[in-house]
Scaffold this motif. Sequence first.
Motif, PDB file in Angstrom:
ATOM      1  N   SER A  95      -9.266  -5.301 -33.620  1.00  0.00           N
ATOM      2  CA  SER A  95      -7.845  -5.664 -33.666  1.00  0.00           C
ATOM      3  C   SER A  95      -7.123  -4.904 -34.775  1.00  0.00           C
ATOM      4  O   SER A  95      -6.010  -4.391 -34.568  1.00  0.00           O
ATOM      5  CB  SER A  95      -7.710  -7.175 -33.893  1.00  0.00           C
ATOM      6  OG  SER A  95      -6.374  -7.532 -34.120  1.00  0.00           O
ATOM      7  N   ILE A  98      -6.705  -1.167 -33.739  1.00  0.00           N
ATOM      8  CA  ILE A  98      -5.635  -0.969 -32.748  1.00  0.00           C
ATOM      9  C   ILE A  98      -4.272  -1.090 -33.407  1.00  0.00           C
ATOM     10  O   ILE A  98      -3.363  -0.292 -33.149  1.00  0.00           O
ATOM     11  CB  ILE A  98      -5.790  -1.983 -31.596  1.00  0.00           C
ATOM     12  CG1 ILE A  98      -7.065  -1.697 -30.804  1.00  0.00           C
ATOM     13  CG2 ILE A  98      -4.570  -1.955 -30.679  1.00  0.00           C
ATOM     14  CD1 ILE A  98      -7.416  -2.747 -29.789  1.00  0.00           C
ATOM     15  N   TYR A 101      -3.600   2.012 -35.398  1.00  0.00           N
ATOM     16  CA  TYR A 101      -3.316   3.167 -34.530  1.00  0.00           C
ATOM     17  C   TYR A 101      -1.881   3.110 -34.008  1.00  0.00           C
ATOM     18  O   TYR A 101      -1.161   4.117 -34.018  1.00  0.00           O
ATOM     19  CB  TYR A 101      -4.305   3.182 -33.368  1.00  0.00           C
ATOM     20  CG  TYR A 101      -4.062   4.306 -32.383  1.00  0.00           C
ATOM     21  CD1 TYR A 101      -4.379   5.625 -32.702  1.00  0.00           C
ATOM     22  CD2 TYR A 101      -3.507   4.033 -31.130  1.00  0.00           C
ATOM     23  CE1 TYR A 101      -4.130   6.662 -31.801  1.00  0.00           C
ATOM     24  CE2 TYR A 101      -3.276   5.053 -30.221  1.00  0.00           C
ATOM     25  CZ  TYR A 101      -3.585   6.374 -30.563  1.00  0.00           C
ATOM     26  OH  TYR A 101      -3.340   7.387 -29.671  1.00  0.00           O
ATOM     27  N   THR A 102      -1.458   1.918 -33.534  1.00  0.00           N
ATOM     28  CA  THR A 102      -0.104   1.802 -32.964  1.00  0.00           C
ATOM     29  C   THR A 102       0.985   1.921 -34.035  1.00  0.00           C
ATOM     30  O   THR A 102       2.021   2.549 -33.801  1.00  0.00           O
ATOM     31  CB  THR A 102       0.048   0.454 -32.227  1.00  0.00           C
ATOM     32  OG1 THR A 102      -0.295  -0.614 -33.115  1.00  0.00           O
ATOM     33  CG2 THR A 102      -0.846   0.411 -31.003  1.00  0.00           C
ATOM     34  N   TRP A 114      -0.757  -4.715 -28.909  1.00  0.00           N
ATOM     35  CA  TRP A 114      -2.026  -4.722 -28.185  1.00  0.00           C
ATOM     36  C   TRP A 114      -3.174  -5.256 -29.040  1.00  0.00           C
ATOM     37  O   TRP A 114      -4.254  -5.555 -28.524  1.00  0.00           O
ATOM     38  CB  TRP A 114      -2.362  -3.315 -27.696  1.00  0.00           C
ATOM     39  CG  TRP A 114      -1.508  -2.871 -26.549  1.00  0.00           C
ATOM     40  CD1 TRP A 114      -0.505  -1.947 -26.569  1.00  0.00           C
ATOM     41  CD2 TRP A 114      -1.569  -3.367 -25.207  1.00  0.00           C
ATOM     42  NE1 TRP A 114       0.083  -1.822 -25.334  1.00  0.00           N
ATOM     43  CE2 TRP A 114      -0.557  -2.691 -24.471  1.00  0.00           C
ATOM     44  CE3 TRP A 114      -2.351  -4.314 -24.554  1.00  0.00           C
ATOM     45  CZ2 TRP A 114      -0.334  -2.941 -23.119  1.00  0.00           C
ATOM     46  CZ3 TRP A 114      -2.122  -4.564 -23.207  1.00  0.00           C
ATOM     47  CH2 TRP A 114      -1.129  -3.879 -22.502  1.00  0.00           C
ATOM     48  N   SER A 115      -2.977  -5.378 -30.329  1.00  0.00           N
ATOM     49  CA  SER A 115      -4.044  -5.895 -31.195  1.00  0.00           C
ATOM     50  C   SER A 115      -4.177  -7.416 -31.104  1.00  0.00           C
ATOM     51  O   SER A 115      -5.246  -7.973 -31.389  1.00  0.00           O
ATOM     52  CB  SER A 115      -3.784  -5.507 -32.653  1.00  0.00           C
ATOM     53  OG  SER A 115      -2.598  -6.111 -33.132  1.00  0.00           O
TER      54      SER A 115
END
Length: 646
Positions: A95, A98, A101-102, A114-115
Motif C-alpha cells: 500500500s 503504490i 508511486y502515484t 489505489w493504495s
Amino acid sequence: MEFDSKSVDVNSKQFVKGLRDKWVLVLCLAAISTIVFVSYFYGPQITSHALTTTSIVASGFFAALTLNLIPKSKNKQDLAITSLFGCFGALWFLSELIRAYTEEILQIKRYPSWSDPFWLAGEIVLFVYLIIVLKPAREFISKKILVLSSLLSTSLLTPSIIAIFQTGDVVNLGVLLSFLYTIIDSILLVPLVMGVVIYQKLEKNYFWILTAAIILNVATDTVFLFSQITNFYYAGHPLRLGYGVAYAIMAYGAHKQNQAMKKNPLPIIEQIRLTIPKDESAKSLFVAPLIIATAVTIFSLSILQIYPLERLSAREITIISPILYGSIITVLILCAGIVIIGKKSTTLKSKMRMLQSAQMVQPPEEIMKEPRKYKEIELEKILTSETLVLMQKKLDNIEKTGKNTTYAVLLVSLVVAGIFSFYMYGELFQPSAALTPGRFIIENLRGQPINTWAAWYVPKESVLHVSIVNSNLLPKEKINVIKNAILSEETIETSKSALVGTSAIKHFNYAGWKGALKKTSENETSWYIPKDFEIEESDKPVGKILIILSKSSQESGALAITRSIADENNHQILKSFVTIYDVENLNDKELSSIIRHEFGHALGLPESTKEDAYHKIEQATSYISECEIEGISSLYDEQNPASVCE
C-alpha cells in the motif's frame, strides 16, 4: 554454585540485549521525527518526500520481519498464523509503495487512491490473525474483559462519530473512507486489548506493542478525518508522521517475535495454551482501571477540542471547569497509584513464590540425621511460614487497596461522564429554553417614544457600520459569535409535515442576517435593503448600529433592549442602540439567539403582540426564518410596511 553464576550471566546478557533493542527503537523513532521536522521547514514538497521515504523504509522493515517469521514455523498451524501475519505486513508495505508511486512519480495527489484497497485488506487479514490467536483462550474471555476492550475502542472512536455527526458532508467519498478507517482501527483494538489482558505471561508478548501501534493509527486516522472534513489536508501534511512511527513500533514488535520464536521450541499455539492464566479476574484487576482512565481521558480531551468550554457562559465555566479538570486529574493520579499498587503486588507475589519453593525443598538425609541442623531447618521453615502469613496479609491489604482505588476511578469517571452528558445534551440536542428580551423602542429626535414604523434609508450597495461597545467584557470567541449572528450566510434547512402521512414541507432558516438579507433583496422593494455590514470593536459610540455589552442585569429579567432614533416624518432610522445585559453569563447559543433577535429590531422589525411570535426568543428555533424575511421585505416596501411576523 557454578550453575547459578552461569544463569546470572545469561540473564544479564539477555537484559543488556533487550535494553539495546529498546534504545535502537527510541533512536529510530527520533530519527524519523527529526527527518520530518527538518524537512517541514523546506516546504510541503520536501516534507512529502521525507514522509514517503520514512514510511516506505519503516513499513519495508516491518514486512520483512513479519515474512521472516514464516520459516520459523514449527507446524502447519504455526505456518498458517505466521503466513497471515506476514501477509498483513506485506499488504501494508505494498500500500505504501503504490501510494508513493502515484503521488511522487505520477504526481497524482488524489484521495481515495489505489493504495487504499491494500491497506483495508491488510486490516482485514490482521483481524483474522487476531481471532485465530485468541481462539485457544476464548473460554477465558469474560464479560469484564469484553466490556473493557469495547470501552477503550469506543472512546477512541467517539471523536470521529461526533465529527461526522457535525458535518453534512457525509456524501463525500473521502470523508466516508476516512471514517471507515477509524471504525476498523477501533474494531481491531477489541481483540488486541483482550490479548493484552489474557496473555500477560506470554514471553515477548507482541499484543502490547501492536496495541500501541494501532492506537497511534486510530489517533492519526482521526486527525486525518478532521482534515478531510475541513479540507485542510495537503500532500506533505505532518500528520502522516503518525503512520511512519506506527510502522517502526510494529517492526520492533515483529523483531521481538522473531527472537521469541527462535528461542522457544514450542509452536505458537502451545506457548499460548501454557501461558493462559487460570484466574483472569486477578490478572485484570489492575488493567481495568487503567483502560477506563485511558478511555475517560481520551474521550474528555476529544470532546473539549470539538466543543471548547469557552462556548459556555462565565457562570457555567466557573462551575463546570474546576470539577471537570479536577476529576480528570484525580483519575490520572488514581491510575498512577494503581500502577504502583500493581507493581507492589507483583513483587510481593514473586517473593512469596520463592519462599514457598524453598519451603518445599526436602533436606538431604545426612542433615536429617543431625538433630541440631535438623532443628535449625525446622525453625527456619516455621519462620518462613510466619513470614508467608504476614506477606499474605500484606498482599490482601494491597489488593483491597487496589479494588478501592478501582472503585474510586469508576466513581470519578461517572462524575466526568455526568458532566459531559449535561454539556453534550445542551450542545447537540439544543433544549428549547425561552429567553426574555426587553422592549423595542422607537424615539424621535427629541427623545420621545413614538408609535410608528421605521426603516433604514441607505444608498444602494452601501455598507452599514456596526460597532461593538465594551468588547473587552467578552473573549474573542464570543465576539466572533456576535459577528457570526450578523455576517453568517449559512442556511439551515428544516422540514415539517402539516398532517400525518403528508409529505414534509421544507423551510429555510438563516444563521446570520447577511444571508437572510441577501435572500430578501431578491424581492423588489421601494427602498434598498441593507445587506452589507462592517463590524468593528470600539469603546466610542461610532457607527449606525451600536451593540453595547453590559455586565449589569435587569430586575425584569430582560436580557436585551433595542432603542432606535428615527425621523418620524420620513419613517427613517437614524441610529440604533442594542444593549445586551448580563452578557458574561450568556453561553454561545443564548448570545447568538439574542443578537439575531435584537438586530432584527435594529433593522426595523417591530414587536409582535402575540406571545409566540417575534417577541419571544426560543433557543432551539432562534434562527432567522422565512417569516422574518417577509417582514423585512414588507417593511422596506411602501405598499405594505406594517406587516409583522406572526
